[in-house]
Design a protein around this motif. Sequence first.
Motif, short mmCIF file in Angstrom:
data_model
loop_
_atom_site.label_atom_id
_atom_site.label_comp_id
_atom_site.label_asym_id
_atom_site.label_seq_id
_atom_site.Cartn_x
_atom_site.Cartn_y
_atom_site.Cartn_z
N ARG A 163 -98.10 53.82 -88.80
CA ARG A 163 -98.01 52.42 -88.83
C ARG A 163 -97.79 51.72 -90.25
O ARG A 163 -99.54 51.41 -90.34
CB ARG A 163 -97.64 51.74 -88.04
CG ARG A 163 -96.28 50.39 -87.87
CD ARG A 163 -96.10 49.43 -87.04
NE ARG A 163 -96.01 50.23 -85.97
CZ ARG A 163 -95.45 49.68 -84.56
NH1 ARG A 163 -95.55 48.96 -84.38
NH2 ARG A 163 -95.35 50.06 -83.72
N GLN A 164 -97.59 51.79 -91.72
CA GLN A 164 -97.55 50.89 -92.17
C GLN A 164 -97.56 49.60 -92.09
O GLN A 164 -96.21 48.96 -92.14
CB GLN A 164 -97.22 51.11 -93.54
CG GLN A 164 -97.85 52.91 -94.09
CD GLN A 164 -97.09 52.92 -95.33
OE1 GLN A 164 -96.42 53.11 -95.75
NE2 GLN A 164 -98.49 53.72 -96.78
N GLY A 165 -97.72 48.91 -91.89
CA GLY A 165 -97.67 46.91 -92.25
C GLY A 165 -98.05 46.56 -93.69
O GLY A 165 -99.45 47.02 -94.50
N ARG A 166 -97.09 45.58 -94.29
CA ARG A 166 -97.56 45.28 -95.94
C ARG A 166 -98.05 44.32 -95.04
O ARG A 166 -98.27 43.40 -94.87
CB ARG A 166 -96.24 44.71 -96.16
CG ARG A 166 -95.21 46.05 -96.53
CD ARG A 166 -94.71 45.77 -97.47
NE ARG A 166 -94.16 46.82 -97.63
CZ ARG A 166 -94.01 47.10 -99.40
NH1 ARG A 166 -94.84 46.18 -99.92
NH2 ARG A 166 -93.24 48.36 -100.21
N VAL A 167 -99.38 44.56 -96.85
CA VAL A 167 -100.29 43.33 -96.93
C VAL A 167 -99.62 42.28 -97.30
O VAL A 167 -99.74 42.61 -98.43
CB VAL A 167 -102.24 43.51 -96.98
CG1 VAL A 167 -103.20 42.21 -96.84
CG2 VAL A 167 -101.93 44.53 -95.55
N PRO A 168 -99.38 40.84 -97.24
CA PRO A 168 -99.57 39.65 -98.54
C PRO A 168 -100.25 39.66 -99.71
O PRO A 168 -101.10 40.01 -99.22
CB PRO A 168 -98.14 38.68 -97.60
CG PRO A 168 -99.69 38.61 -96.17
CD PRO A 168 -99.34 39.99 -95.93
N PRO A 169 -99.51 39.62 -100.57
CA PRO A 169 -100.30 39.48 -101.45
C PRO A 169 -101.13 37.89 -101.43
O PRO A 169 -100.88 36.89 -101.10
CB PRO A 169 -99.76 39.59 -103.25
CG PRO A 169 -97.85 39.49 -102.51
CD PRO A 169 -98.07 40.02 -101.29
#
Length: 187
Positions: free
Chosen positions: A31-37
């Motif tokens: 599962r890919q979770g987006r990491v906030p910049p």
Amino acid sequence: MRRARKPDPDKADLGEADLFRRAVGEVTPLRQGRVPPISSKPQPVATQRLADEAAVVKEMAAGFFDTEAMETGDELLYQRPGIQDKVFRKLRRGQFAIAQELDLHGYTVQHAKDCLSDFLKQCLLRNHRCVRIIHGKGLRSKQGRPTIKSLIGKWLQQRREVLAYCSARQVDGGTGAIYVLLKNYRG
């Protein structure tokens, strides 16, 4: 010499990608979770400078603006005879490395004179060529004028080790500090 391998009949018509999938077997995608910049840090704000500028604007708007206070007559300059103009210009531009610093804020006249004398002796022994002395602008003095600043020029001119001095650049204290160029000590 190498011997050629016999082709495997199960793998004969398969491409590399198919062979890889067959070798790896069944996979479950992660599962890919987006990491906030990461937000960049804000630039530092020179709050004291902004406050000073706002105070000047407020003072000018209130009508307390004194044009005589704007004159550059409060700049301290001294160049001993024989010191090249090129060297003096370099001092005025702040192009010498500051080896030592003395802050005379809040000192009495006699204490400031004694500290200055000791400071210059130590700088001469350590062969410091350029030093900065912070004398202040006298804005908080009881007399309402810069007492130590008005005397420091006379004190320095009486010292043989002092070749030249001038008010510092704005970033180094402006008219509240001076650069002092000292003789080379060859003790």
